[in-house]
Design an enzyme around this catalytic site. Sequence first.
Site, PDB file in Angstrom:
ATOM      1  N   LYS A  54       0.833  -1.210   0.000  1.00  0.00           N
ATOM      2  CA  LYS A  54       0.000   0.000   0.000  1.00  0.00           C
ATOM      3  C   LYS A  54       0.866   1.259   0.000  1.00  0.00           C
ATOM      4  O   LYS A  54       0.611   2.203  -0.721  1.00  0.00           O
ATOM      5  CB  LYS A  54      -0.902   0.053   1.245  1.00  0.00           C
ATOM      6  CG  LYS A  54      -1.942  -1.013   1.310  1.00  0.00           C
ATOM      7  CD  LYS A  54      -2.819  -0.873   2.544  1.00  0.00           C
ATOM      8  CE  LYS A  54      -2.110  -1.148   3.849  1.00  0.00           C
ATOM      9  NZ  LYS A  54      -1.526  -2.479   4.000  1.00  0.00           N
TER      10      LYS A  54
ATOM     11  N   GLY B 148      -4.412   0.494  14.329  1.00  0.00           N
ATOM     12  CA  GLY B 148      -4.751   0.322  12.924  1.00  0.00           C
ATOM     13  C   GLY B 148      -4.694   1.608  12.132  1.00  0.00           C
ATOM     14  O   GLY B 148      -4.459   1.599  10.935  1.00  0.00           O
ATOM     15  N   GLN B 149      -4.911   2.718  12.799  1.00  0.00           N
ATOM     16  CA  GLN B 149      -4.950   3.991  12.079  1.00  0.00           C
ATOM     17  C   GLN B 149      -3.680   4.802  12.349  1.00  0.00           C
ATOM     18  O   GLN B 149      -3.054   4.667  13.394  1.00  0.00           O
ATOM     19  CB  GLN B 149      -6.180   4.791  12.499  1.00  0.00           C
ATOM     20  CG  GLN B 149      -7.478   4.052  12.194  1.00  0.00           C
ATOM     21  CD  GLN B 149      -8.697   4.926  12.398  1.00  0.00           C
ATOM     22  OE1 GLN B 149      -9.013   5.729  11.545  1.00  0.00           O
ATOM     23  NE2 GLN B 149      -9.346   4.795  13.528  1.00  0.00           N
TER      24      GLN B 149
ATOM     25  N   MET C  95      -6.660  -5.696  16.685  1.00  0.00           N
ATOM     26  CA  MET C  95      -8.115  -5.808  16.768  1.00  0.00           C
ATOM     27  C   MET C  95      -8.599  -7.111  17.391  1.00  0.00           C
ATOM     28  O   MET C  95      -9.681  -7.160  17.950  1.00  0.00           O
ATOM     29  CB  MET C  95      -8.740  -5.676  15.383  1.00  0.00           C
ATOM     30  CG  MET C  95      -8.519  -4.345  14.749  1.00  0.00           C
ATOM     31  SD  MET C  95      -8.924  -3.002  15.840  1.00  0.00           S
ATOM     32  CE  MET C  95      -7.496  -1.996  15.595  1.00  0.00           C
TER      33      MET C  95
ATOM     34  N   CYS D 157     -11.725   0.709  17.385  1.00  0.00           N
ATOM     35  CA  CYS D 157     -10.532  -0.097  17.134  1.00  0.00           C
ATOM     36  C   CYS D 157      -9.547  -0.123  18.293  1.00  0.00           C
ATOM     37  O   CYS D 157      -8.840  -1.092  18.468  1.00  0.00           O
ATOM     38  CB  CYS D 157      -9.848   0.298  15.828  1.00  0.00           C
ATOM     39  SG  CYS D 157      -8.946   1.829  15.856  1.00  0.00           S
ATOM     40  N   MET D 158      -9.440   0.940  19.067  1.00  0.00           N
ATOM     41  CA  MET D 158      -8.375   0.988  20.054  1.00  0.00           C
ATOM     42  C   MET D 158      -8.828   1.105  21.492  1.00  0.00           C
ATOM     43  O   MET D 158      -8.014   1.062  22.399  1.00  0.00           O
ATOM     44  CB  MET D 158      -7.479   2.209  19.787  1.00  0.00           C
ATOM     45  CG  MET D 158      -6.662   2.109  18.546  1.00  0.00           C
ATOM     46  SD  MET D 158      -5.924   0.496  18.347  1.00  0.00           S
ATOM     47  CE  MET D 158      -5.079   0.321  19.899  1.00  0.00           C
TER      48      MET D 158
END
Lengths: 195, 82, 803
Positions: C83, C381-382, C344, C167-168
């Site tokens: 990516k 994740g971010q 996650m 997510c966190m």
Amino acid sequence: MSNDADISRRDFVRGRLLRTVRAMAGVPTPPPAPQRAAWVPLPIRRPPGAVPEARFLAECTRCNACIQACPVGAITVAPMRFRHAAGTPMIDQATAACVMCPDTPCISACEPGVLRKDRPLKMGTAWVDRSNCLAHRGTLCTTCSERCPVPGALRVDGGKPAIQDATCTGCGVCAQVCPAPINAIAILPLPDRPA
Amino acid sequence: MAISGLVVTMDDAGVASVLAALRADPRITLGPPAGVRQPVVIETAGPAEDDAVWAWLRSIPGVRFVDVAYVHFDQGEEHDHG
Amino acid sequence: MTTVDRREFIKSAAMSAAVAAAAGSTRAFALPVLTAPGVQWNKAPCRFCGTGCHVLVGVEDGRVVGIQGDLKADVNKGLLCVKGYHVGQILYGKDRLTTPLLRKDGRLVPISWEEAIDTVARRVLKDPKGFAMYGSGQWTIPEGCAGNKFMKGGLSSNHLDGNPRLCMSSAVTGFLSTYGVDEPAGVYDDLDQCDVAIMWGNNMAEMHPVVFSRIVDRRSRGEKVTIIDFGTRRTRTTDHADEFLLFKPNSDLAIANGIAHLLVQNNAYDKDFVARHCNFRQLDPEKPDAMQGKPMTFDEYAAALAEYTPERVEQISGVPADKIRLLAALFARRDIRITSLWCMGMNQHTRGTAINCLVHGIHLLSGHFGKPGDAPTSLTGQPSACGTVREVGTLCHLLPGGRLVANEDHRKHAEGFWNLPEGRINPKPGYHTVLLFEKFCTPTDKGGDIHTLWVQVTNPGQSLPNLHKLFKAKKGLEDKFLIVSDVYPTATTELADLVLPSALWVEKNGMYGNSERRTQQWFKMVDPPGQARDDCWQTIAVARRLFDLGFEGMKNKDAEFLFTFKDKGGKPVPVWDWNHYYDINVDEAFFEEYRPFSKLKQKDLAPYAEYARTRGLRWPVVQQPDGSWRETRWRFSEFDDPYVKKGAGTQFYNSVTKDDKALVWFRPWEPPPEGPDADYPYWLCTGRVLEHWHTGSMTRRVPQLHRAMPAAYVEISSTDAARLGVRSGERVALVSRRGRLELPCWIGGRGDCPEGTVFVPFFDESLLINELTLDAHDPFSKQPDYKKCAVRVERVVTTGAAR
Ligand code: SF4
């Protein structure tokens, strides 16, 4: 661990296809400072089951039946730059791949019989350019092996793709899905299809 | 014109002889070494010659790997495959 | 440039690349990049995941033309994932949003920015208490600062939450319950030094590929590192693992307790470390909702664990008892270094806080903590879940610097730093994500008291669980108004009433904070397309419109505008006017306003200029006597963390119990809220794939990534597929109590589910798997469980010819 010493920058940018064909044919590395390569016939990739090239050129009626039969639109008419072969059916690696339909509708559609069920389906051989392949350059990637439609043709070895030349049909799916910044898979056309 | 930046990794024993060979070739510029890893720049008339030098580097006794860090070719010197 | 200049330029570029490569510690360097003179290369963190790789962005004629891995970056040392190599192309998708759009008679029609900003302001005025904001772990730090101050300091409303809730947040509650302060003590360097890396339900090979490469690459250099993969399905990570332990969904708590039990029972825990640095805790049965719980003695702790014998754990989890013993034996060893990693799998869990606490507990109990290579580390994740959300505090209960709206002292501090009149900040926490969307999607007369929601930099229309209930129910509610700031049309803009076109990544200045406490910075390099503008500007412009309309909340204590920024000469700059927005560096202004907060909990940040100079710095960043700024890699450890008292060795200086000790928690295993039954016999797990990031709104517009992974699929075991009579590529329908979705199955593809489990990635906006997922959430973190719900799989009978 793979031997990175084999990573060949010779095959790296433009012209890699030509040079690779030459290398595969055992032509020695040219001496220092030649300027321009001599003209070689442009390689053309035929649909599966094609008869030898000379016969193909002679007997293909350019009826386009195979082109219409292909469910994924992979077969196109060879453009003018293919000179003597212009107008015949081909699969352009840059834009399409044969998906290896089990029932080969293109062959069924071919009336003059230049695509034949009794011929090998082999259209070429995929070749991984290690200098551009993400997996060979330390980045995790397994896309080509997951999408290869021919069982056993593309193995992942220590996280890196390895083509099994004998099994690979050169369908080109791996080249289509390769997400490397500079596409790392070339489909080498068959130097000549055996009689 | 072709210019490429490579890293030549040498055997411990071969450092002196490899460096001597590299210095002897006017097309090769040597950068500051990092242990057995020698950065070099190759400057040649075109890709084909660049290839030949690269192949020659690999063939020098004492060279273990040749890795590519940078490549620049000028346009218009290659056969067009369409 | 003359030919000679040009040649010299290229030569020097070639030489610097070669020198950098030669100096690199590994032989895996960046892919070669073809470049040309005239291309300007500048650093930026990658736009995608929480790994936080740095890229060099090549710009020519106002356009991003190239991306290369940044050799100077510690995180990735020149390497990128698939990516990352394409990140530049996300700017140039054909359908970028370039003009504000307002829904009129059901259609989105272009309007001016003035009208758009005024529309937002009027929605606030309608009833400020019912106006909410939903932000993102992709917000830059200054964007988060702006949103937070606008809502909490301006509207006196805490109805601001962010997608990291999804997510966190269980990682946050896990860290808070254990250490009294959020975020990992360890860093990525642990991965270079650990002997054992344990993946707790973590498919790192696909989700954090560059960090994973860092481990795997050690093997290619002849080092030995053992990878243990705990999972509910085989993944690409499993391919590299020495041990794969397949467990039944939701049984991870039993496994963790089983390991702790053996450490205690075999007297194999680290007695010295425990005596000096640990207290023990459990939930208070009288107040089960209180995260503080109540103390317990070591003996009580040991007794509580007693039932988790290896055999019992095997029964619950399906992991052989011997393997549990093997893990406990590993943790019992003092001569090896163990790093645990999770993301996650542990966080999106109705018992997320609990399992986070248990994994920290095993590390503390066994003393595998605080030495390089010994660390319990959560990944994000971010790109800025840590930087913008956890640190800036853009959640409904937080203030900047890890402080709480419910705490009077904390509010006073914040009011001081923000120069607000006393009492401006509302003491009542706002709605957390699931509740916020529920309130927004519920008719006003039925208690849905959120009338307007402004979403920035995220795509809840795809990423929320149970989409029919939490998002699509908005349709037809005439008095509800959805505002979306984004760069492309998404599943969220589909229901938007107002769409604001935003600048993306290097079209604006920005700062991110990655998984390892590393704060990063970049400068704007190209202009956004059309009329797209910075999210930060959008917030300021709305605030200014409200100020001009006489809204009291938009004034600070001195009756000045809330966002007053001055130039070097001390003159206020009208940054709400787009023509003047870049007259000063607004990012720097926000960051310097926010910096004092960071010191309140030893999360010290350096001045902005330090980040502009470096490839990020890991906090606490503390100034040295010589004036330089030093980052901290291992927190709470004397040898590296300046906040630890001399002689203490390890000191948990934010300790919940105020005695410098961490808490080792006991949390029981409990059955999940929904599991397979006769009607819905399969587990459904959802997640990401390597090629796509988040909801795919950016990566699906990159042709190479789209070709490599064009559409969602359902991964199903070959046994189940045979029973259903389906082959790879054929369509099946998944049905849960909440929704139904048809999609092709993929057998023996990228991952491999065990019998009775299916997996579906969520990146595909045309196949919204979140219509099926469960909105049940963890009681403390309020984070929903996307990894476990019950579904039925049906064969889809196609009528007519296949082709
Ligand atoms: S997506 Fe993540 S791992 Fe990949 S390059 Fe970007 S930051 Fe690195």
